[in-house]
Structure formats: structure tokens, C-alpha cells
Scaffold this motif. Sequence first.
Motif, PDB file in Angstrom:
ATOM      1  N   UNK A  26      -7.713  -2.112   0.583  1.00  0.00           N
ATOM      2  CA  UNK A  26      -7.235  -3.428   0.183  1.00  0.00           C
ATOM      3  C   UNK A  26      -7.170  -4.367   1.367  1.00  0.00           C
ATOM      4  N   UNK A  27      -8.245  -5.089   1.582  1.00  0.00           N
ATOM      5  CA  UNK A  27      -8.247  -6.089   2.652  1.00  0.00           C
ATOM      6  C   UNK A  27      -7.898  -7.464   2.120  1.00  0.00           C
ATOM      7  N   UNK A  28      -7.935  -7.645   0.783  1.00  0.00           N
ATOM      8  CA  UNK A  28      -7.679  -8.945   0.201  1.00  0.00           C
ATOM      9  C   UNK A  28      -6.388  -8.922  -0.588  1.00  0.00           C
ATOM     10  N   UNK A  29      -5.619 -10.039  -0.482  1.00  0.00           N
ATOM     11  CA  UNK A  29      -4.348 -10.113  -1.183  1.00  0.00           C
ATOM     12  C   UNK A  29      -4.499 -10.015  -2.681  1.00  0.00           C
ATOM     13  N   UNK A  30      -5.587 -10.585  -3.256  1.00  0.00           N
ATOM     14  CA  UNK A  30      -5.789 -10.514  -4.684  1.00  0.00           C
ATOM     15  C   UNK A  30      -5.926  -9.090  -5.174  1.00  0.00           C
ATOM     16  N   UNK A  31      -6.639  -8.242  -4.438  1.00  0.00           N
ATOM     17  CA  UNK A  31      -6.796  -6.838  -4.815  1.00  0.00           C
ATOM     18  C   UNK A  31      -5.455  -6.122  -4.747  1.00  0.00           C
ATOM     19  N   UNK A  32      -4.657  -6.396  -3.748  1.00  0.00           N
ATOM     20  CA  UNK A  32      -3.338  -5.779  -3.627  1.00  0.00           C
ATOM     21  C   UNK A  32      -2.464  -6.178  -4.810  1.00  0.00           C
ATOM     22  N   UNK A  33      -2.475  -7.435  -5.174  1.00  0.00           N
ATOM     23  CA  UNK A  33      -1.676  -7.892  -6.311  1.00  0.00           C
ATOM     24  C   UNK A  33      -2.086  -7.180  -7.583  1.00  0.00           C
ATOM     25  N   UNK A  34      -3.391  -7.014  -7.802  1.00  0.00           N
ATOM     26  CA  UNK A  34      -3.873  -6.332  -8.998  1.00  0.00           C
ATOM     27  C   UNK A  34      -3.399  -4.893  -9.037  1.00  0.00           C
ATOM     28  N   UNK A  35      -3.485  -4.193  -7.915  1.00  0.00           N
ATOM     29  CA  UNK A  35      -3.065  -2.796  -7.857  1.00  0.00           C
ATOM     30  C   UNK A  35      -1.557  -2.660  -8.075  1.00  0.00           C
ATOM     31  N   UNK A  36      -0.794  -3.568  -7.518  1.00  0.00           N
ATOM     32  CA  UNK A  36       0.646  -3.523  -7.731  1.00  0.00           C
ATOM     33  C   UNK A  36       0.984  -3.736  -9.203  1.00  0.00           C
ATOM     34  N   UNK A  37       0.273  -4.650  -9.846  1.00  0.00           N
ATOM     35  CA  UNK A  37       0.509  -4.899 -11.269  1.00  0.00           C
ATOM     36  C   UNK A  37       0.197  -3.650 -12.102  1.00  0.00           C
TER      37      UNK A  37
END
Length: 507
Positions: free
Chosen positions: A215-226
Motif C-alpha cells: 500500500x503505497x497510495x492512501x486510496x488503497x489503504x482506505x479501501x483495505x481498511x473499509x
Amino acid sequence: MPRLLAGALAVPLGVGAELAAGVFETPLGPVDLLVGLAFVWCGLSVRDQRTAGLMVGCGLTWFAGDYATALLFLHRGPLVHLLVGYPSGRPRGWSARVVVVAGYVTAVVYPLGRNDWVSAGLGVALVSTVLVAQARSTTAERRARFAGVVGATVVGTMLVLGASVRLVGADVDELVLWVYELAMIFVAAVVFVDSRWGPWRRAAVTGLALDLGDMAQGGALQTRLAVALGDPSARLAYWVPGANGYVDVAGRPVEMPAVDDPNRALTVLARDGERLGALIHDVSVAGDAALVADVVALAGTALVNARLRAAVWRGLVEVEASRRRIIAAADDERRRLERELRDGAEQRLRKADEFLVGVEHADLRELLAMVLAELDGFARGVHPRTLTESGLAAALAELTGGLGLRVELDVMANRLRPEVEAAAYFVCSEAVANTLKHAEATSVLVRVRKDGDQVRVEVVDDGVGGADPRLGSGLQGLVDRVTALGGVLQVNAATAAGTHVICRLPI
């Protein structure tokens, strides 16, 4: 005792009001009672508030048919909603929402609920929707949705089976009713066990931990957290001390939920006492404190890692920018030195040559001519004036003139950025010099052409080959120069097949 809901499926199956009226005196009576109690008790025992509400609603509406025939199918609405939206209770996508709405409509509108074709269609739509959503989900989501998929498949199959039995007129209504009620108890148990102790929550957290490295991008991190939280509406916000507020991954201010908001909650992400960000999520997620704590801990780690990666990336970017500045400064210094040699030492030597005209000092004049030639070559090697004044094509023509071997020039006439022209020139200069010194070649091709958003430089000779950039400081210096500009330098030098130097530089 009031009539129980065995008739809830009996009507569409053709069992009729006669069976429903005396249901408590039949073996189906206790099973029918157990169905409603199972959903109510399991709903009151699960941790997720939305799931609990839907299960209790399903159990209570199951009993509603005891008091009015028009309410026999009322349990279908919360049941379909529970299974399609599991585990978050929120249907994802327009198709899932349509199926949930259809479930509530057939539950409330009695003529639709007792229609065999409508029941069969609802069953098919229910099963197909959850299976398609499961196929499109990530691994962690599949684990999370598994109990809902199992329950939806069982209920949808029973709806289709019941309608089919009625349509073909088969006399197995009571058997199907038994199977339906046992299936309902099974569904309640599966959802209860999964929501209380199911491995999907651990799997979601484990999957999040395994995915953090990518996860280098904040959008990907947000998706995974969701996904890990089971809440697709979850949003990740970053704390900006200077701005005294939160922003999203694009740097835009994020509106925080109100303290008394009944639907949204804010969970602060911190590490070693330092506030890093916050998770904005559905209030139902807060019901599973252990899950939230694990996800928050991993999210804090991810944000720290993201900051470190950003710092390293900024450092690398600055190093590349510094290399480009050094090369630009070196080229500027080369041009300054070339001008000083031309305008200073060379002009004075030429003036001295003019004074010697007609004087009997032939040997001195010959020596002076040699010095001027060497000085001219040195100045051209430092930085050719022709390159600055007339461009790459003229400079390469001057470079390859009078080499003593056959030269083919194919050079674009368009001007390029000074640093790109300089890099292309010195690549050609070094390659041609190596050809003259080591290749024993009879011909050389120099080609410079635009190739998309790059310029492609080629120097090809027919010599003995064997050149290696690692063995010479000249080629290695060119590799450093080209790389600093974002380009690539490749040397193909197979023995007895000549040397082929290829350089690509961004325009």
C-alpha cells in the motif's frame, strides 16, 4: 394460543389455510415457534448492531403471521436485507439494493408474496446477486461474506423449490415446509455463530496486515481498511498539524462527523502519543471493540510506514534533482571554459600568428599551428560551440568530419533541451572515440531520431566489439549522466559483431 407461522410458506406452496389453522397441534408447531425464537435470541446475542436489528426484526415479523394472514410473508424483507447486506447490513451496489427493495415489497404486498412466479424470481435474484458479489470480492471480503452467501443460497433455493412445487402441482407441500423451517433455523445459527466467533474478522485483520506492504497510495489503504472493518463507507483522514485539521489523500479538508451523529463515528489513529489520522466509519462498527482496536493498530502502523516511504521517496527525488542540477552546472561550466579558451588563449595565439607573418621563423609558426589545433580540439571536447549555436545535427557533423572511416549521419534537425542535446552529443562523442581507438572499424552509423516522447540515439560500428561500460570511466560517466536525466544507456558489443550503443532520453 395464537396461530403460529407455519402457514408463512404454506400459502405459496398450496398447503392452504386448513393446515395453518391447526398448526400448533401438528409436529410443525414447535419447529415454527423455534424459528421465530431462534432469530430473536440470536439477534439479541450478536455484537453487530445492524445485524442484530435485522435478525430480531426477522424473528418478530415471523410471528406477525399469527395475527393476520396478510402478514405471513413480512419476515422476507428483513431476511433478504440481512443476507444480501451481510456482514455490514448495507447492500453494496445497485443490484443488491434492488433485491432488498424487492424483498420488502413482496413482504408487505401480500398478493405479490403469495405469487409463485414472484417468489421464484425473488429466490433466483437473491442467490445470483450474492454469488456475483462474492465472485467480485477480495479474499478478505469473501471470508467476511461467506455466512451471508450460505444463508442466501439456502433461502433462495427454498423459495424457488416451494414455488416450483406449487406450479407443477406436486403433493409434497408439507415436506418442503419442514425443510424451509429447518433451513431458517440453520440460517439463524450460521449468522449467529459467524458474527460472534466467525474467523472472518481475524481473516480480515490478517489480510489487512499482509496487504500493508503493497500500500503505497492512501486510496488503497482506505479501501483495505473499509474491507477489514466490513464498512464500505469508512473513510481515512490524515492529520495535518499546521492546518490544525484533517485532510483526505488529495489534501482536501475532511468534514468530521458531529459528536451527536447517530450514524457516523470517529476513531483517532495515533502512534506513540502522536496523532496520525482518523477513521470515519459507521457507528455499528464500534460494536466490535476488538476488531476496531486491531484495525486501528494496523492503520497506525501503515500510516507511519507511509510517512517513512514518503520521506524516502522525497529524498530520492531530491537526489535525482540534485544530480540534474550538478550536470546542468557542469555543462554551464564547460560552456564557460570553452568560451574563455576561444576568446582568451586562442585569440591571443592567433594574434601572435599574425605577428609572425613574413618572419623567418617557420618552425615557430608550425609549432603555433599545432598548439592552435590542439587547443581547438580541447575546446570542442570541453563543450562544442556549434552545439550551443547551431544544434545537435551541426555539432555531430563537425564531430565526425575527417575521421578517416566511412560515416553515415542520420540526425533530426529539431532542437532539443540543452541538457538533452548535451547528453546526446557526448554519448555520440564517446562512442565514436571508442570506435576510433579500439574497434578497428571501417564504418560507423550515427542516428538521432524522435521516438514517441523520447529521443533515441544510436551509434553502430562494424568493428571487433567487446566494449563494456564497466571497464571505462567514459562510458560509465555517460551512464550516470543519462540516468540522471531519466534516460537509459545500453551497449551491445558482441565479439566480431561490432558495437551498438543505444541511448534513450526523455524529450
